[in-house]
Design a protein around this motif. Structure first.
Motif, PDB file in Angstrom:
ATOM      1  N   PRO A 118       0.867  -1.194  -0.299  1.00  0.00           N
ATOM      2  CA  PRO A 118      -0.169  -0.123  -0.044  1.00  0.00           C
ATOM      3  C   PRO A 118       0.920   1.203  -0.003  1.00  0.00           C
ATOM      4  O   PRO A 118       2.062   1.368   0.667  1.00  0.00           O
ATOM      5  CB  PRO A 118      -0.705  -0.140   1.364  1.00  0.00           C
ATOM      6  CG  PRO A 118      -0.964  -1.387   1.505  1.00  0.00           C
ATOM      7  CD  PRO A 118       0.392  -2.211   1.184  1.00  0.00           C
ATOM      8  N   VAL A 119       0.426   2.228  -0.548  1.00  0.00           N
ATOM      9  CA  VAL A 119       1.133   3.551  -1.132  1.00  0.00           C
ATOM     10  C   VAL A 119       1.687   4.167   0.563  1.00  0.00           C
ATOM     11  O   VAL A 119       2.639   4.459   0.586  1.00  0.00           O
ATOM     12  CB  VAL A 119       0.461   4.630  -1.682  1.00  0.00           C
ATOM     13  CG1 VAL A 119       1.376   5.824  -1.734  1.00  0.00           C
ATOM     14  CG2 VAL A 119      -0.157   3.938  -3.127  1.00  0.00           C
ATOM     15  N   GLU A 120       0.643   4.159   1.398  1.00  0.00           N
ATOM     16  CA  GLU A 120       0.923   4.873   2.672  1.00  0.00           C
ATOM     17  C   GLU A 120       1.905   4.115   3.382  1.00  0.00           C
ATOM     18  O   GLU A 120       2.839   4.649   4.232  1.00  0.00           O
ATOM     19  CB  GLU A 120      -0.403   5.205   3.528  1.00  0.00           C
ATOM     20  CG  GLU A 120       0.033   6.057   4.729  1.00  0.00           C
ATOM     21  CD  GLU A 120      -1.292   6.526   5.458  1.00  0.00           C
ATOM     22  OE1 GLU A 120      -1.264   7.443   6.228  1.00  0.00           O
ATOM     23  OE2 GLU A 120      -2.419   6.109   4.966  1.00  0.00           O
ATOM     24  N   TRP A 131      -1.041   4.417  -6.550  1.00  0.00           N
ATOM     25  CA  TRP A 131      -2.620   4.088  -6.735  1.00  0.00           C
ATOM     26  C   TRP A 131      -2.577   2.533  -5.818  1.00  0.00           C
ATOM     27  O   TRP A 131      -1.303   1.782  -6.236  1.00  0.00           O
ATOM     28  CB  TRP A 131      -2.874   3.832  -7.877  1.00  0.00           C
ATOM     29  CG  TRP A 131      -4.297   3.312  -8.187  1.00  0.00           C
ATOM     30  CD1 TRP A 131      -5.623   4.065  -8.330  1.00  0.00           C
ATOM     31  CD2 TRP A 131      -4.975   1.993  -8.473  1.00  0.00           C
ATOM     32  NE1 TRP A 131      -6.746   3.472  -8.347  1.00  0.00           N
ATOM     33  CE2 TRP A 131      -6.246   2.096  -8.227  1.00  0.00           C
ATOM     34  CE3 TRP A 131      -4.275   0.785  -8.254  1.00  0.00           C
ATOM     35  CZ2 TRP A 131      -7.059   0.961  -8.511  1.00  0.00           C
ATOM     36  CZ3 TRP A 131      -4.899  -0.295  -8.188  1.00  0.00           C
ATOM     37  CH2 TRP A 131      -6.448  -0.348  -8.404  1.00  0.00           C
ATOM     38  N   ASP A 132      -3.772   2.276  -5.213  1.00  0.00           N
ATOM     39  CA  ASP A 132      -3.836   0.837  -4.823  1.00  0.00           C
ATOM     40  C   ASP A 132      -5.370   0.720  -4.509  1.00  0.00           C
ATOM     41  O   ASP A 132      -5.930   1.661  -4.502  1.00  0.00           O
ATOM     42  CB  ASP A 132      -3.080   0.741  -3.323  1.00  0.00           C
ATOM     43  CG  ASP A 132      -3.548   1.710  -1.930  1.00  0.00           C
ATOM     44  OD1 ASP A 132      -4.490   1.930  -2.038  1.00  0.00           O
ATOM     45  OD2 ASP A 132      -2.653   2.186  -1.270  1.00  0.00           O
ATOM     46  N   ARG A 133      -5.581  -0.421  -4.223  1.00  0.00           N
ATOM     47  CA  ARG A 133      -7.106  -1.029  -4.327  1.00  0.00           C
ATOM     48  C   ARG A 133      -7.737  -0.403  -2.928  1.00  0.00           C
ATOM     49  O   ARG A 133      -9.135  -0.606  -2.937  1.00  0.00           O
ATOM     50  CB  ARG A 133      -7.116  -2.387  -4.488  1.00  0.00           C
ATOM     51  CG  ARG A 133      -6.465  -3.184  -3.268  1.00  0.00           C
ATOM     52  CD  ARG A 133      -6.356  -4.801  -3.686  1.00  0.00           C
ATOM     53  NE  ARG A 133      -5.534  -5.629  -2.822  1.00  0.00           N
ATOM     54  CZ  ARG A 133      -6.198  -6.131  -1.786  1.00  0.00           C
ATOM     55  NH1 ARG A 133      -7.528  -6.057  -1.579  1.00  0.00           N
ATOM     56  NH2 ARG A 133      -5.546  -6.872  -1.052  1.00  0.00           N
ATOM     57  N   TYR A 134      -7.027  -0.007  -1.989  1.00  0.00           N
ATOM     58  CA  TYR A 134      -7.688   0.519  -0.626  1.00  0.00           C
ATOM     59  C   TYR A 134      -8.046   2.063  -1.056  1.00  0.00           C
ATOM     60  O   TYR A 134      -9.203   2.342  -0.700  1.00  0.00           O
ATOM     61  CB  TYR A 134      -6.758   0.476   0.397  1.00  0.00           C
ATOM     62  CG  TYR A 134      -6.129  -0.898   0.494  1.00  0.00           C
ATOM     63  CD1 TYR A 134      -6.643  -1.670   1.177  1.00  0.00           C
ATOM     64  CD2 TYR A 134      -4.892  -0.993   0.070  1.00  0.00           C
ATOM     65  CE1 TYR A 134      -6.438  -3.270   1.302  1.00  0.00           C
ATOM     66  CE2 TYR A 134      -4.279  -2.677   0.156  1.00  0.00           C
ATOM     67  CZ  TYR A 134      -4.943  -3.497   0.917  1.00  0.00           C
ATOM     68  OH  TYR A 134      -4.430  -4.829   1.075  1.00  0.00           O
ATOM     69  N   PHE A 135      -7.393   2.907  -1.445  1.00  0.00           N
ATOM     70  CA  PHE A 135      -7.708   4.362  -1.373  1.00  0.00           C
ATOM     71  C   PHE A 135      -7.401   5.020  -2.797  1.00  0.00           C
ATOM     72  O   PHE A 135      -7.717   6.073  -3.000  1.00  0.00           O
ATOM     73  CB  PHE A 135      -6.707   5.108  -0.663  1.00  0.00           C
ATOM     74  CG  PHE A 135      -6.841   4.451   0.890  1.00  0.00           C
ATOM     75  CD1 PHE A 135      -8.170   4.784   1.634  1.00  0.00           C
ATOM     76  CD2 PHE A 135      -6.048   3.899   1.626  1.00  0.00           C
ATOM     77  CE1 PHE A 135      -8.236   4.551   2.944  1.00  0.00           C
ATOM     78  CE2 PHE A 135      -6.108   3.387   2.827  1.00  0.00           C
ATOM     79  CZ  PHE A 135      -7.237   3.734   3.614  1.00  0.00           C
TER      80      PHE A 135
END
Length: 249
Positions: free
Chosen positions: A106-108, A139-143
């Motif tokens: 995830p990015v963060e 970009w990720d599927r979470y946010f």
């Protein structure tokens, strides 16, 4: 005799300041600038290069932008040698996470990892802070699309639009008045050109001294990062009414 409070990274001044961290931030403020703009259909990273030798082969890649993984890219401002070390570390973290968990980091989480490393260099003796700030586009599927900025102290935050490097305050001032929540990538490109045209000398408004990185989802709905070619930047400058002077460097 007055004590030198800037002689150690871990030494606080009577005002509660860490001068070595402030010196690192000051070094970044004198480096070439970079801006990031979060759009509805992607993220724009744009950077200005202070000096470009005519004999440098620019086809080998960008100077200020780096692809960290398939879903994360970044733009840097500061000391180039420090940037290279941290970029290598970030790429290792991305691949270690992919190998361990079988998915993209995830990015963060990636931003937190590098900020933990940066912060550790401010609390141990014999070390100095890294003199580089990053803008992360991912970009990720979470946010979905995300834009982050982190500085030498290890502090980070999510942004809709921000700037680092020289004249960052002037750039942020323009963004505050020109940015809108439904901005598109095409509009973000023109906003970036406007920011550079107002914050740099006219001789710097040539394709060889500007970098534009486009982060968006491709036709297969997969994240991709592309740095615009000089000819594409030239077309963009013409569309914005910027008169391009001959590059004599």
């Amino acid at each position: 005799m007055a004590r030198r409070y800037d002689s150690r990274t871990t030494m606080f001044s009577p005002e509660g300041r860490l001068y070595q961290v402030e010196y690192a931030m000051e070094a970044i403020s004198h480096s070439s600038s970079a801006i990031g703009i979060l759009a509805t259909d992607g993220i724009l990273l744009a950077a200005k290069k202070k000096r470009v030798a005519r004999l440098v082969d620019r086809s080998k890649g960008a100077d200020k932008m780096y692809e960290l993984d398939e879903h994360i890219a970044c733009a840097a401002a500061g000391i180039t040698s420090d940037t290279n070390i941290l970029v290598d570390y970030l790429r290792d973290v991305c691949q270690q996470h992919r190998f361990t968990y079988g998915e993209e980091i995830p990015v963060e989480m990636l931003v937190q990892r590098i900020c933990d490393m940066k912060q550790s260099y401010t609390q141990y003796g014999g070390l100095r802070p890294y003199g580089v700030s990053f803008l992360y586009a991912g970009w990720d599927r979470y946010f979905g699309y995300q834009l982050y900025m982190c500085d030498p102290s290890g502090n980070y935050g999510g942004w809709k639009a921000t700037a680092i490097g020289a004249n960052y305050q002037a750039a942020e001032s323009i963004m505050k008045t020109e940015y809108k929540d439904d901005i598109t990538l095409e509009e973000a490109k023109k906003l970036a050109v406007k920011i550079f045209s107002k914050s740099v000398e006219s001789s710097s408004m040539v394709p060889s001294k500007l970098e534009f990185g486009i982060f968006k989802l491709d036709n297969q709905n997969k994240p991709s990062f592309k740095v615009m070619k000089d000819r594409e930047v030239s077309v963009l400058l013409k569309e914005c009414g910027i008169e391009q002077v001959e590059d004599r460097d």
